[in-house]
Enzyme design. Sequence first.
Site, PDB file in Angstrom:
ATOM      1  N   LYS A   1     -12.712 -15.696  27.322  1.00 48.64           N
ATOM      2  CA  LYS A   1     -11.605 -15.708  28.292  1.00 48.64           C
ATOM      3  C   LYS A   1     -12.160 -15.995  29.693  1.00 48.64           C
ATOM      4  O   LYS A   1     -11.606 -16.795  30.439  1.00 48.64           O
ATOM      5  CB  LYS A   1     -10.863 -14.366  28.280  1.00 48.64           C
TER       6      LYS A   1
ATOM      7  N   GLN B   1      -8.806  -5.401  27.362  1.00 50.50           N
ATOM      8  CA  GLN B   1      -9.085  -5.894  26.020  1.00 50.50           C
ATOM      9  C   GLN B   1      -8.821  -4.804  24.973  1.00 50.50           C
ATOM     10  O   GLN B   1      -9.300  -3.681  25.105  1.00 50.50           O
ATOM     11  CB  GLN B   1     -10.554  -6.374  25.946  1.00 50.50           C
TER      12      GLN B   1
ATOM     13  N   ASP C   1      -0.881 -10.077  29.920  1.00 48.51           N
ATOM     14  CA  ASP C   1      -0.642  -9.987  28.470  1.00 48.51           C
ATOM     15  C   ASP C   1       0.847  -9.825  28.145  1.00 48.51           C
ATOM     16  O   ASP C   1       1.253  -9.989  26.995  1.00 48.51           O
ATOM     17  CB  ASP C   1      -1.396  -8.775  27.894  1.00 48.51           C
TER      18      ASP C   1
END
Length: 273
Positions: A47, A91, A114
């Site tokens: 990422k 994460q 997200d």
Amino acid sequence: MILDGKAVSNKILENLKNKIEENNIKANLVVILVGDNPASQVYVRNKKLTAEKIGIKSTVIELPVTTTEEELLNIIRALNNDDKVTGILVQLPLPTHIDKNKVVQVISPKKDVDGFSPENVGKLAIGLEPYYYPATPQGILMLLDEYNIPLEGVDALVIGRSNIVGRPMAQMLLKRNATVTIAHSYTKNLEEKIKTADIVVSAVGHKVVRCKMVNKNSVIVDVGIFRDSNGKLTGDVDFAVVSPSVKYITPVPGGVGPMTIASLMYNASKVYH
Ligand code: NAP
């Protein structure tokens, strides 16, 4: 026909890079990694690398597995208040002593790239525009749109009801005026439902879609990704036998995975002040 997620993802990332450069967008993504899960370390590194490649500043905060829930929440609160930080991503999975539901409630909805915070999830659920849509379902819609696959009025079957894929996927297809069925482990006659659907999005994590279940007009989107008994990466769909029998299908790897990354980067490039 194969829906080439890798190629479409590369195209989206290239366009994003140009857009960020031309508009001098100052996006700054902070990724928090708690513990030393090797798979998570790889995801986080990828990422960061992808973000930097397209001009998004990216910082990884690595925290020891002993980090307490309150310590993590305080770090997120500080990032929420830092004007230079435009996106925050924690994460998953988190160590078991940290409640991920508490974490998503603390991240500012305007920095929640997200799309998991209650405000963003709630807005999607009542048909409003969230600040961010969850990356995987958004990436799937980007892929279907790239191939001009119609969604309005179609019968869409979403298999799986997780908060990160199945549920938001169903909401987003509904928003696009598809007629949506959600299947899960208690669903009866799944085979019949797959056979009659125009679009099937499978997000389960083991083989559920086999050849005799599909029809020649089906669009099959395979979200699943796991290793088979030989250690080979595979998806929910028996690709070799299903692909010649349907209209469109995503491969694994090279389908939904790269689209998730492109979609996440699209989110990370959005800046709210
Ligand atoms: P998850 O939380 O593991 O949940 C799986 C879902 O599948 C559950 O809703 C479960 O039903 C349902 N299910 C299990 N067995 C079933 C069956 N026989 N028939 C119908 N439904 C069944 O799901 P997830 O986190 O969304 O992940 C699913 C898969 O997608 C995994 O392989 C994951 O690695 C992959 N994934 C890929 C990407 C990507 O970018 N490519 C992103 C996210 C996830 P219940 O709710 O009743 O238990």
